[in-house]
Design a protein around this motif. Structure first.
Motif: not given
Length: 282
Positions: A237-242
């Motif tokens: 989620s952090g890598w993708a933005g959510s």
């Protein structure tokens, strides 16, 4: 070849005491050194890159079997002594050796014929970074045989689903087919470490076919294992933005968002990175 008495005498003459800073544990067993050379499967045409040659036990065992050995040694006293040791004990092979006094993690270009094999007793504290760095920066290396801490050996050779499968396993698989090649007891070293060692064999292969870069794929790997007990949807989620964005990318890559990173192959991580790139491009 060097035995226990010769190694200790040579170290004493040089005023060398093995240091933890550089992870120095010298191999004192001739049988172990011969075993490493056999397991490496080097031939007369090979140019071997050896990292951390120390006092020269493995170097002396390799030289009769290969075209050349380029030895990278960070310790200035050891780097200065190695050519003298080889000249004294194997004078007819001395012209096959080149010693570089440098940190293996800073190696970018190597002089002379380019290495076809990496064979080394690697310092425990930098084993994985050194292997990955050299596979990335020296593309002519086709085969690898390294002796590392047993736990590190198991992680490098682990397959998806294993409890020790993780970042080193996936990143090594990007470059090569990786397998364990045997266990080494601690008493073959001076000083004896607190753990056993393992041999790891790697055979270079093409990376997965993908439009994503290696850096993009490795960023996914790092994120997936930073919180390895979480599902990929949560871990990425952090890598993708959510979490929602991570789920969209995972589904586009054909990966179950409820899965965990430990069950994915390197090809799966490449598909995730490729799906993210395509999504960003619109």
């Amino acid at each position: 070849m060097l035995g226990p008495a010769e190694i200790r005498d040579l170290a004493s003459q040089l005023g060398i005491r093995p240091t933890k800073q550089w992870g120095q544990n010298f191999v004192i067993d001739k049988g172990t050194v011969r075993r490493i050379v056999r397991a490496a499967e080097v031939t007369a045409g090979d140019v071997v890159l050896e990292v951390g040659p120390g006092l020269g036990s493995l170097t002396l065992a390799l030289l009769p079997h290969v075209r050349r050995v380029t030895a990278v040694e960070i310790d200035p006293a050891l780097a200065g002594q190695l050519p003298r040791t080889v000249a004294a004990l194997a004078p007819d092979l001395a012209d096959r050796l080149e010693v570089l006094h440098t940190d293996a993690l800073r190696v970018r270009d190597l002089p002379g014929p380019q290495p076809t094999a990496l064979v080394a007793n690697l310092p425990y504290n930098v084993a994985v970074p050194v292997v990955l760095h050299l596979l990335a920066t020296v593309p002519t290396i086709e085969k690898v045989l390294v002796m590392v801490q047993l736990e590190v050996a198991e992680r490098l050779a682990a397959q998806p689903g294993s409890r020790v499968y993780g970042v080193p396993s996936v990143k090594a698989a990007w470059y090569a087919e990786v397998s364990g090649a045997g266990r080494i007891g601690r008493n073959v070293f001076w000083p004896a470490p607190n753990v056993d060692s393992g041999l790891v064999r790697m055979v270079r292969r093409d990376p997965p076919s993908t439009t994503a870069t290696r850096e993009e794929v490795f960023a996914v790997v790092d994120a997936a294992f930073a919180q390895r007990r979480k599902t990929l949807r949560a871990a990425l989620s952090g890598w993708a933005g959510s979490g929602a964005e991570a789920e969209e990318i995972l589904r586009a890559a054909g990966v179950d968002p409820r899965a965990r990173g430990e069950v994915l192959r390197v090809e799966d991580f490449a598909r995730i990175a490729e799906a993210a790139r395509a999504r960003a491009a619109g």
